[in-house]
Write a protein that holds these residues in place. Structure first.
Motif, mmCIF file in Angstrom:
data_model
loop_
_atom_site.group_PDB
_atom_site.id
_atom_site.type_symbol
_atom_site.label_atom_id
_atom_site.label_comp_id
_atom_site.label_asym_id
_atom_site.label_seq_id
_atom_site.Cartn_x
_atom_site.Cartn_y
_atom_site.Cartn_z
ATOM 1 N N ASP A 157 79.696 28.037 56.685
ATOM 2 C CA ASP A 157 77.923 28.164 57.187
ATOM 3 C C ASP A 157 78.230 26.734 57.961
ATOM 4 O O ASP A 157 78.500 25.821 57.657
ATOM 5 C CB ASP A 157 76.504 27.849 55.905
ATOM 6 C CG ASP A 157 76.919 29.398 54.577
ATOM 7 O OD1 ASP A 157 76.498 30.186 55.657
ATOM 8 O OD2 ASP A 157 76.128 29.668 53.624
ATOM 9 N N ILE A 158 76.999 27.357 58.804
ATOM 10 C CA ILE A 158 76.486 25.369 58.964
ATOM 11 C C ILE A 158 75.490 24.705 58.615
ATOM 12 O O ILE A 158 74.702 25.345 58.315
ATOM 13 C CB ILE A 158 75.901 26.063 60.474
ATOM 14 C CG1 ILE A 158 77.190 26.205 61.582
ATOM 15 C CG2 ILE A 158 75.762 24.061 61.283
ATOM 16 C CD1 ILE A 158 76.607 26.754 62.667
ATOM 17 N N TYR A 161 71.492 23.913 60.070
ATOM 18 C CA TYR A 161 71.110 24.813 61.237
ATOM 19 C C TYR A 161 70.156 24.849 62.035
ATOM 20 O O TYR A 161 69.936 24.776 62.645
ATOM 21 C CB TYR A 161 71.906 25.338 60.949
ATOM 22 C CG TYR A 161 71.566 27.421 61.974
ATOM 23 C CD1 TYR A 161 72.692 27.495 63.091
ATOM 24 C CD2 TYR A 161 70.735 27.862 61.948
ATOM 25 C CE1 TYR A 161 71.822 28.065 64.253
ATOM 26 C CE2 TYR A 161 69.851 28.845 62.924
ATOM 27 C CZ TYR A 161 70.306 29.059 64.176
ATOM 28 O OH TYR A 161 70.682 29.781 65.059
ATOM 29 N N PHE A 180 80.618 27.731 68.914
ATOM 30 C CA PHE A 180 80.258 28.097 66.926
ATOM 31 C C PHE A 180 81.342 29.304 66.401
ATOM 32 O O PHE A 180 82.782 29.117 66.295
ATOM 33 C CB PHE A 180 79.665 27.500 66.278
ATOM 34 C CG PHE A 180 79.250 27.800 64.927
ATOM 35 C CD1 PHE A 180 80.225 26.864 64.614
ATOM 36 C CD2 PHE A 180 79.299 29.022 64.263
ATOM 37 C CE1 PHE A 180 80.288 27.759 62.930
ATOM 38 C CE2 PHE A 180 79.030 29.340 63.294
ATOM 39 C CZ PHE A 180 80.131 28.546 62.131
ATOM 40 N N CYS A 184 85.265 29.476 65.618
ATOM 41 C CA CYS A 184 86.078 30.227 64.463
ATOM 42 C C CYS A 184 86.678 30.619 64.640
ATOM 43 O O CYS A 184 87.562 31.205 63.688
ATOM 44 C CB CYS A 184 84.528 30.571 63.892
ATOM 45 S SG CYS A 184 83.350 29.615 63.029
ATOM 46 N N ASP A 201 74.230 31.654 61.362
ATOM 47 C CA ASP A 201 74.210 30.128 61.132
ATOM 48 C C ASP A 201 75.352 30.139 60.382
ATOM 49 O O ASP A 201 76.080 29.300 59.804
ATOM 50 C CB ASP A 201 73.319 29.934 60.293
ATOM 51 C CG ASP A 201 73.066 29.959 58.791
ATOM 52 O OD1 ASP A 201 73.669 31.485 58.690
ATOM 53 O OD2 ASP A 201 72.443 29.838 58.265
ATOM 54 N N GLY A 224 84.190 19.144 61.839
ATOM 55 C CA GLY A 224 82.624 19.139 62.053
ATOM 56 C C GLY A 224 82.633 17.281 61.535
ATOM 57 O O GLY A 224 81.434 16.955 62.376
ATOM 58 N N PRO A 232 80.121 21.708 64.645
ATOM 59 C CA PRO A 232 79.197 21.306 63.522
ATOM 60 C C PRO A 232 79.588 21.384 62.539
ATOM 61 O O PRO A 232 80.367 21.498 61.931
ATOM 62 C CB PRO A 232 78.083 21.856 63.051
ATOM 63 C CG PRO A 232 78.350 23.799 63.540
ATOM 64 C CD PRO A 232 79.336 23.181 64.501
ATOM 65 N N HIS A 233 79.049 20.147 61.391
ATOM 66 C CA HIS A 233 78.853 20.539 60.132
ATOM 67 C C HIS A 233 79.714 21.545 59.494
ATOM 68 O O HIS A 233 78.207 22.011 59.822
ATOM 69 C CB HIS A 233 78.520 18.941 58.791
ATOM 70 C CG HIS A 233 78.951 18.108 59.684
ATOM 71 N ND1 HIS A 233 79.648 17.166 59.164
ATOM 72 C CD2 HIS A 233 78.687 16.675 60.542
ATOM 73 C CE1 HIS A 233 80.235 16.241 59.856
ATOM 74 N NE2 HIS A 233 79.514 16.085 60.278
ATOM 75 N N VAL A 234 80.317 22.066 58.749
ATOM 76 C CA VAL A 234 79.792 23.507 57.762
ATOM 77 C C VAL A 234 80.490 22.940 56.091
ATOM 78 O O VAL A 234 80.968 22.325 55.666
ATOM 79 C CB VAL A 234 80.869 24.429 58.904
ATOM 80 C CG1 VAL A 234 80.588 24.713 60.129
ATOM 81 C CG2 VAL A 234 82.578 24.267 58.710
#
Length: 312
Positions: A157-158, A161, A180, A184, A201, A224, A232-234
């Motif tokens: 998950d982001i 988000y 993103f 992935c 997200d 991230g 992004p941070h996940v």
């Protein structure tokens, strides 16, 4: 103009005429169109071609052969409809954007571009489908005698988000999510896994090898923390156990647990279940830390473990 070009024919038939020409009951025809996600056409609206008649005949043949039995029909046709609808939206947007960049008549440029591109795309789609068919057949033959197959299931998950999406324009949001998803997909496939679906997200993936799933989750979580990366941070959750495979999707308690574990993970961290922890306990490169039992939706006192790299 575009419709006639893409379909290869100008619409000349109503839905009633299509059903009659194909020899398929009207209620069956309407069910198929509904499950495929096609727009509803009025009874007297001329919106169909001879290719629609042929498609109905081929569908009826699949029903006769037992491939589209009553209990499978809706699910399989819905899967087709969703998959091709999303693909068509993306392809149309891409072609329209290129046509606009040419600066001429947008419709004429779109038709001209389609004439060049669609045959190539059609061939590539057939090729990609056949390659995936081979991979799916190999997986299915491997577990032909089993009602369930053991897999490592992962959710990613982001973090933040919703807040970030509010600060972006529509185009910026699309570009960000696509970047993103691309990253992935690249990392999951590189480590030998399979992306089951994207969740807006987040991403849902599976691996036959638990350690490969763990390496993938840790790698994505670490991206991230790189300030020079737009990733992004996940946070991630991984569980390991038997799952049920159906129409390209994966079901079962193992999937549910992986999703719940994601909610327990902090930003840039990976949380795993007991089965995954046991499988990784003696594997070089990983460190597993037991967490306090926690109650989550559907599971009371779920035992989770924090997964770290040995180098951390």
């Amino acid at each position: 103009m575009v419709e006639a070009f893409v379909l290869g024919q100008t619409p000349t038939l109503t839905r009633t005429e299509v059903a009659a020409a194909a020899g398929v009951p009207m209620e069956v025809t309407e069910d198929l169109w509904h499950h495929l996600g096609f727009p509803h056409a009025g009874e007297d609206e001329i919106a169909f071609t001879e290719s629609d008649v042929e498609a109905l005949r081929m569908t009826q043949e699949l029903i006769r052969l037992g491939v589209l039995s009553e209990d499978r029909q809706a699910a399989l046709v819905r899967t087709w409809g969703r998959s091709y609808a999303r693909l068509a939206e993306w392809q149309t947007s891409l072609l329209a954007e290129v046509a606009r960049e040419r600066g001429g008549d947008e419709v004429e440029d779109l038709v001209a571009l389609s004439a060049q591109v669609l045959p190539i795309v059609e061939s590539l789609q057939d090729y990609v489908w056949r390659r995936h068919l081979v991979s799916a057949a190999r997986r299915m033959l491997t577990v032909a005698d089993a009602s369930a197959v053991p897999l490592a299931v992962g959710f990613l998950d982001i973090v933040g988000y919703t807040a970030r999406s509010k600060r972006l324009t529509d185009k910026e949001l699309v570009d960000w999510v696509e970047a993103f998803e691309d990253t992935c997909s690249d990392v999951v496939v590189e480590h030998g896994g399979r992306v089951i679906k994207y969740l807006g997200d987040g991403v849902f993936f599976t691996f036959e090898d638990v350690s490969a799933a763990a390496r993938t989750a840790l790698e994505l979580a670490s991206l991230g923390d790189d300030r020079d990366s737009p990733f992004p941070h996940v946070r991630a959750g991984i569980s390991y156990g038997d799952v049920v495979l159906r129409l390209g999707d994966v079901f079962g308690p193992t999937v549910n647990i992986a999703a719940r574990l994601t909610t327990l993970a902090r930003p840039s961290s990976v949380v795993i279940d007991e089965n995954a922890a046991a499988a990784l306990e003696d594997v070089d490169g990983f460190r597993v830390e037991k967490m306090r039992r926690t109650s989550v939706k559907g599971y009371s006192r779920l035992q989770a473990f924090r997964l770290r790299s040995r180098s951390d």
